[in-house]
Design an enzyme around this catalytic site. Structure first.
Site, PDB file in Angstrom:
ATOM      1  N   ASP A   1      36.229  73.131  79.355  1.00 58.50           N
ATOM      2  CA  ASP A   1      35.464  74.295  79.813  1.00 58.50           C
ATOM      3  C   ASP A   1      35.956  75.574  79.130  1.00 58.50           C
ATOM      4  OD1 ASP A   1      37.711  73.493  81.564  1.00 58.50           O
ATOM      5  OD2 ASP A   1      37.362  75.418  82.523  1.00 58.50           O
TER       6      ASP A   1
ATOM      7  N   ASP B   1      38.740  84.282  94.691  1.00 59.42           N
ATOM      8  CA  ASP B   1      38.138  85.514  95.203  1.00 59.42           C
ATOM      9  C   ASP B   1      37.226  86.179  94.177  1.00 59.42           C
ATOM     10  OD1 ASP B   1      39.938  86.294  93.332  1.00 59.42           O
ATOM     11  OD2 ASP B   1      41.153  87.548  94.650  1.00 59.42           O
TER      12      ASP B   1
ATOM     13  N   ARG C   1      34.293  83.996  88.449  1.00 54.99           N
ATOM     14  CA  ARG C   1      34.764  85.394  88.554  1.00 54.99           C
ATOM     15  C   ARG C   1      34.242  86.193  87.373  1.00 54.99           C
ATOM     16  NH1 ARG C   1      40.740  84.822  85.880  1.00 54.99           N
ATOM     17  NH2 ARG C   1      40.293  82.818  84.992  1.00 54.99           N
TER      18      ARG C   1
END
Ligand code: AMP
Ligand code: MG
Length: 471
Positions: A244, A121, A89
């Site tokens: 990460d 999304d 994203r």
């Protein structure tokens, strides 16, 4: 808006990223811009007034010289290996060299799906954008290495979580977005070309004095240990120290479920998904060492003699506590106005923290007011505190007050104030966001009638003890 991009990551081997444009949004509106940071990046803050500014910070308009891309990485999430992550994203627009000579990434976060999105999304909602903006700028004001916030916009589009929420995009600035997980991705695939290119890139960019992977490892360990000691000295809980989310440049990155403690307790956890307290306050240094062991593992394939490398790198990781303990003592001694701290001062500090734990004292307010009744009043057992204060007095430096004023913020972004700003922001009132941002970016300033409320600890009813990942 002129941004003097000078992109280097985009020239690395192509398997290290995917060229990807941000996905335009319906109705971008600026909610915050950072003039001071713009100047550092060589951007004229007047350009924030341009009609295209909101479009640039929303990803609707690509500024000249940008080379938009999504970076790939992997990582250990809560200790579990995930072989494929990446900017799901976020889009790196490019790099600029600041007026201080430092190269930095400019990245949009919340800018739409990428090949690495998997299930999400690619969007962010206003809450985490506000949290990251305020907390990262507060960390910077407290001199903690961190990514920063250049701008935030609302998108005019809803995002669907458990409820319908306003979408937003934050423009994040970092020395780079390269993570331990970036190294892990290529090491785990045996992609030596990328692993070598990444290592060379990181050394040139962040550790120019490092002579090779072994030296790089030592340098990253030292920086990361120092960073965590600084977090501890501010009562900061990162909340999601997955590999990460560990910046190779040693900056605080990924402000998802982070929070500052009010009442001190070493077991404090805010993140709703951290069921077992893996990333609790007191676990942060241990996890830091664990994360560095993962980094070391990812560097091993670069070494000609594997057995010797394992031996050397193990020793390097075992030096993490030494770096951390040194930085911790320095940070906390400063908070007590002690110069040239020795091992006995460790006990002095630990004893104060123990009393704070027992009595539920407010971490920030005790340190910000030590030597006054405001601090003493935080304790239930006043006799114990007075006895401690006598010991402290014998160790204080003559200019303790000046040292302490620079080490102890009056104002941190308290969780209930962040929630308050986010709640108001959701219904279109940005005033609490801007008031909080203004207060936390002057953390050492004497309190005023306007800012005193931000220094106050929450009442029982006001306390916010849960945070959520920034998705
Ligand atoms: P984080 O918890 O922010 O460190 O994110 C972990 C991974 O999930 C990263 O690879 C993100 O890119 C990805 N991710 C998080 N939120 C979203 C989202 N809304 N859409 C797509 N990917 C996401
Ligand atoms: Mg992350």
């Amino acid at each position: 808006m002129k941004i003097a991009f000078d992109n280097t990551y985009a020239k690395l081997p192509p398997q290290m990223f995917t060229a990807q444009l941000p996905v335009p949004v319906k109705d971008p509106q600026i909610i915050a811009t950072n003039a001071e940071l713009a100047k550092l990046l060589g951007i004229n803050p007047m350009a924030f007034q341009d009609l295209t500014a909101a479009k640039i910070f929303a990803g609707n308009h690509i500024p000249d010289g940008a080379a938009p891309l999504a970076q790939v990485y992997a990582g250990h999430q809560f200790g579990n290996w995930n072989p494929q992550l990446g900017d799901g994203r976020a889009i790196l627009l490019g790099e600029v060299i600041g007026t201080d000579g430092i190269r930095r990434d400019i990245q949009l976060k919340g800018s739409g799906p990428t090949p690495y999105s998997r299930r999400g999304d690619g969007r962010a909602w206003l809450g985490p954008v506000m949290r990251e903006y305020i907390v990262s700028e507060a960390m910077h004001a407290m001199d903690v290495p961190t990514t920063r916030a250049l701008a935030a916009v609302t998108t005019g589009e809803p995002v669907y979580r458990e409820e319908v929420l306003p979408g937003a995009v934050i423009t994040r600035v970092a020395q780079s977005h390269i993570r331990v997980g970036t190294f892990q991705f290529f090491a785990s695939r045996g992609d030596m070309e990328a692993l070598q290119a990444l290592t060379d890139h990181v050394i040139a960019r962040h550790y120019p004095d490092a002579t090779g992977p072994a030296d790089l490892l030592d340098s990253v360990i030292a920086r990361y240990a120092r960073l965590i000691a600084r977090w501890m000295s501010l009562g900061f809980i990162h909340g999601v120290m997955n590999t990460d989310n560990v910046s190779i440049a040693g900056e605080t990155i990924d402000y998802g479920p982070c929070a500052f403690m009010d009442a001190f307790h070493p077991d404090t956890v805010f993140s709703a998904i951290d069921q077992y307290g893996r990333y609790a306050y007191s676990n942060q240094p241990g996890i830091g060492a664990w994360n560095m062991a993962q980094f070391a593992t990812a560097l091993i394939p670069l070494m000609p003699d594997r057995d010797k490398a394992i031996e050397d790198f193990t020793a390097a990781v075992h030096r993490f506590p030494e770096h951390y303990e040194g930085a911790w003592l320095e940070a906390f001694a400063g908070k007590l106005g002690i110069m040239d701290a020795d091992e006995d001062d460790r006990t002095l500090i630990a004893d104060l923290l123990d009393m704070m734990t027992k009595d539920g004292a407010d971490f920030t307010n005790v340190f910000a007011n030590l030597g006054t009744d405001t601090a003493r009043d935080q304790f239930i057992d006043r006799d114990a505190f007075d006895a401690w204060a006598l010991r402290w007095n014998t160790r204080k430096s003559p200019d303790a007050a000046a040292i302490m004023a620079k080490a102890n913020p009056q104002i941190i972004p308290r969780n209930h104030r962040l929630e308050e700003a986010i709640t108001a922001g959701r219904s279109g009132n940005l005033e609490p966001f801007h008031a909080l941002l203004a207060a936390v970016t002057q953390p050492y300033a004497p309190l005023t009638d306007e800012t005193a409320r931000f220094a106050r600890a929450p009442s029982k009813e006001e306390r916010v003890t849960r945070t959520f990942c920034g998705t």
